[in-house]
Design an enzyme around this catalytic site. Sequence first.
Site, PDB file in Angstrom:
ATOM      1  CB  ALA B  17      -0.927  -0.220   1.075  1.00 48.26           C
ATOM      2  CG  PHE B 118      -8.193 -17.532  -3.962  1.00 48.94           C
ATOM      3  CD1 PHE B 118      -7.292 -18.250  -4.506  1.00 48.94           C
ATOM      4  CD2 PHE B 118      -7.653 -17.240  -3.236  1.00 48.94           C
ATOM      5  CE1 PHE B 118      -6.043 -17.669  -4.693  1.00 48.94           C
ATOM      6  CE2 PHE B 118      -6.556 -16.461  -1.871  1.00 48.94           C
ATOM      7  CZ  PHE B 118      -5.485 -17.427  -3.057  1.00 48.94           C
ATOM      8  CD  GLN B 239      -9.444 -13.840   6.255  1.00 45.97           C
ATOM      9  OE1 GLN B 239      -8.295 -13.842   5.268  1.00 45.97           O
ATOM     10  NE2 GLN B 239     -11.126 -14.054   5.859  1.00 45.97           N
ATOM     11  CG  HIS B 241      -5.650 -18.177   5.521  1.00 45.25           C
ATOM     12  ND1 HIS B 241      -6.031 -19.622   5.199  1.00 45.25           N
ATOM     13  CD2 HIS B 241      -5.615 -17.985   4.836  1.00 45.25           C
ATOM     14  CE1 HIS B 241      -5.239 -19.913   4.191  1.00 45.25           C
ATOM     15  NE2 HIS B 241      -5.342 -18.809   3.785  1.00 45.25           N
ATOM     16  CG  LEU B 251      -0.637 -17.877   4.501  1.00 42.68           C
ATOM     17  CD1 LEU B 251      -2.116 -18.472   4.423  1.00 42.68           C
ATOM     18  CD2 LEU B 251      -0.664 -17.148   3.655  1.00 42.68           C
ATOM     19  CB  THR B 253      -2.126 -20.154  -0.824  1.00 35.08           C
ATOM     20  OG1 THR B 253      -2.649 -19.119  -2.327  1.00 35.08           O
ATOM     21  CG2 THR B 253      -1.109 -21.405  -1.873  1.00 35.08           C
ATOM     22  CD  GLU B 254      -9.367 -19.050  -0.204  1.00 31.86           C
ATOM     23  OE1 GLU B 254      -9.511 -18.480   1.460  1.00 31.86           O
ATOM     24  OE2 GLU B 254      -9.784 -18.415  -0.630  1.00 31.86           O
ATOM     25  NE  ARG B 285      -8.184 -16.623   2.743  1.00 30.11           N
ATOM     26  CZ  ARG B 285      -7.436 -15.797   2.233  1.00 30.11           C
ATOM     27  NH1 ARG B 285      -6.900 -14.849   2.953  1.00 30.11           N
ATOM     28  NH2 ARG B 285      -6.800 -16.176   1.738  1.00 30.11           N
ATOM     29  CG  HIS B 352      -4.207 -15.158   7.237  1.00 34.69           C
ATOM     30  ND1 HIS B 352      -2.764 -14.933   6.628  1.00 34.69           N
ATOM     31  CD2 HIS B 352      -4.472 -13.967   5.481  1.00 34.69           C
ATOM     32  CE1 HIS B 352      -3.012 -14.439   5.197  1.00 34.69           C
ATOM     33  NE2 HIS B 352      -3.845 -14.957   4.550  1.00 34.69           N
ATOM     34  NE  ARG B 394      -7.577 -10.288   3.648  1.00 35.57           N
ATOM     35  CZ  ARG B 394      -6.645 -11.229   3.019  1.00 35.57           C
ATOM     36  NH1 ARG B 394      -7.600 -11.231   1.527  1.00 35.57           N
ATOM     37  NH2 ARG B 394      -5.790 -11.685   3.543  1.00 35.57           N
ATOM     38  CB  SER B 399      -5.532  -8.740   1.370  1.00 34.76           C
ATOM     39  OG  SER B 399      -4.498  -9.589   0.687  1.00 34.76           O
TER      40      SER B 399
END
Lengths: 248, 582
Positions: B17, B118, B239, B241, B251, B253-254, B285, B352, B394, B399
């Site tokens: 960001a 996803f 959240q 995860h 992590l 990943t999804e 999630r 997460h 989310r 994100s």
Amino acid sequence: MKISIYRFNPDKDKKPYNKVYDVKRADSDTMLLDLLIKIKAMDDSLSMRMSCREGVCGSDAMNINGKNGLACVTKIDDLKKPIVIRPIPGLPVIRDLVVDMKQFFKHYDSIDPYLKNKKPPPKKERLQSPEDRKKLDGLYECIQCGACTTSCPSFWWKPDKFVGPAGLLQAYRFLVDSRDDANEERLEDLDDPDRLYRCHNIMNCADVCPKGLSPSKAIAGIKKMQMTTKKPKFKTLKKIFHVQESKK
Amino acid sequence: MVKNFEFDSIVVGGGGAGLRTSIQLAGAGQSVAVISKVFPTRSHTVAAQGGIAAALANVSDDKWLWHMYDTIKGSDYLGDQDAIEYMCKNAPEAIYELEHMGMPFDRNNDGRIYQRPFGGMTKNFGESSISRTCAVADRTGHAMLHTLYQKNIELKTQFFIEWIGLDLIRDEDGDVLGLIALELQTGDLGIFHAKNTIFATGGAGRIFQASTNAFINTGDGLGMAARANISLEDMEFWQFHPTGILGAGVLVTEGVRGEGGYLINSKNERFMERYAPSAKDLASRDVVSRSIAQEVLEGRGIGANKNGVYLTLSHLGEELINEKLPGIREISIKFANVDPVKDPVPVVPTVHYMMGGIPTTLNGQVRDGVKQKEVNGFYAVGECACVSVHGANRLGSNSLLDLIVFGKAAGQHILDSSKGKKLKKLPNDVTKKTIERLKKIDTKGSLEDPRELGEELRAVMQKHCGVFRTPELLNEGLGKVVDLKQRIRNISIKDNSKVFNTARSEALELQNLIEVALATMASAKNREESRGAHSRSDYPKRDDNSWLKHSLYSPKDGSLAYRPVKMQPLSVKSFPLKERVY
């Protein structure tokens, strides 16, 4: 378990020294970083960098039993005991395991590590075939941890001039990107006895890379492109030629 | 020593960001500085794996309106529909910009950007799963962060690296005039005087014991905002995860489930078929995490303590795993001692992402208090901000999108609105409070140990504010956190040296974590319903009559106020409330 760690705090210490810590290993301690965190809890004056603890951010490169690596993905079981930890070599030590990486990143900046393309971009994405995209594999994954460059004797020899394996790996990443059209300019910039040709294929870089990348192979690729590019300028060869001319 | 700097704009945080904002500003020739406590490519954006969503329609027909619907449903209707429209509509352009900067997206055979399915991403308003998530193998965050940093090198953005933000500078009018920061290498203070201050300081997942988050995710921006009496929004929504590696928390990943992987319990059952008959393993999630927790509660967990489930992907074959999920193979071998080509990976729901944060407008301007008045000169973007696009939950791959869409929007708004703006005069004694706080941490004596208190705080949050919340746990938990806050006022470190003192930065980080934890506990205790990631045993249902509203926690007195959810989008019809079924 005994671990010897390089210590130096410029606020207090005249000289660096090694301190041996005796740390109790729990079942849940798998990686070297787990032990270092325990040591830091015993002695909060120990300084090091760490962040993601999974080998993607590149913060915790250090010299582990004489070889550069990331503490967070180095298994305790794989290490000879007692473990000896030092900062990555060839860069000034700020404190303990924290080195000043300015020089390292200066080289990275110097190769213009961004896409150059004179044509205005299309409305949507630039097209790239899966085969062309595949050429970037083994290059774009670099995490800038510095393990390779600081294990390279050519870099130790000329740290201010030799771009080093990490920088050259990225240079090659843009040279082989089908979307980049600045190859001539990039190759000319690297056609230099120190910036590129200081590499003598010692291969320490590929040996230590925690991501399994081979800067050495990328450097060979750049050298090959220097030979086969359409408008060779061969600054390095010309320099030699020039010397011979003046002798006449 | 105190160093003084002046800039048009300062961006605090060097993740996705912050770097997208600085590109917008530096690209227009503003004097801009990015201040980051780590080298920018060490920021936690680097760890994002699966991808970034946008309705590009590269694989099959897609519309941003479908993406918008999925995001609203995913948020359990707590997301503001105007903000969600803005994000989904601007997503394709944001992706193309990244591609033009050089991001090495995977490609389809026709040369277009590769997209994968996803969780919660569907076609035609929930009909079936869709490939909307643009990916760079399972290293999308890494590729994106490095590309953004590289673009900043091209634009010659000025960086202050390894400077940790300590406090916001606010004057009597409440305007924000910059930041006080500490340079790690020297121990010097810096006063960054600026017309615009943009927080892009990321999340705070380190308030929990088991977290996918990096050590640096300590909510520094939220801590600074809280100390400057700026309210925090929707902090009860965290959240979990579904697939953090059991024990290690790292992590997975999804995208594994997007590529066809699925979850099984100790009886070898694909249990998601029971909880989400249609979307199954690709439900959102919060739903998948609760399902796993339920399986464990009912004794069908795996592992020595029967506290996880298996994620199986060996049927995808070695070739696909190596091409699309190489990082997952690497992580599983290293952290779970399992090669997913042969064996399933033990996983468990792991904290997460923070859906809440510093409230902002669509332009990233910070809104404060019950009246939600804009704070002059202050912006927030990314995980530290709450626009709110994620609401109560989310969707995966939204994100990274949030970072670049609102990073750009904030940068553009600053360019459009700050022409002719002058630097306001700094208040007197601007560093006084900060220096007092630093001195207190350096005081020797029998004060509290930051490491011990940090461990205690994480244990309390883990136990009292997890996947399933009960009134008893929340009441007791809030008491404990309030208590800890008192004790954290008295932390001190043994090592007082100036150069790269990480004991000091960790103590300062703890003072931010406690603000986040307190806001979380107080907001969670007050919200008497279950919505998205906030699940209470005593109020098991969503209650739109009483609770279709955003929480606003006031750090000044710990009180809570509320503001209505914005149900009216910018240009399309409102999506009406519906029961959420996957």
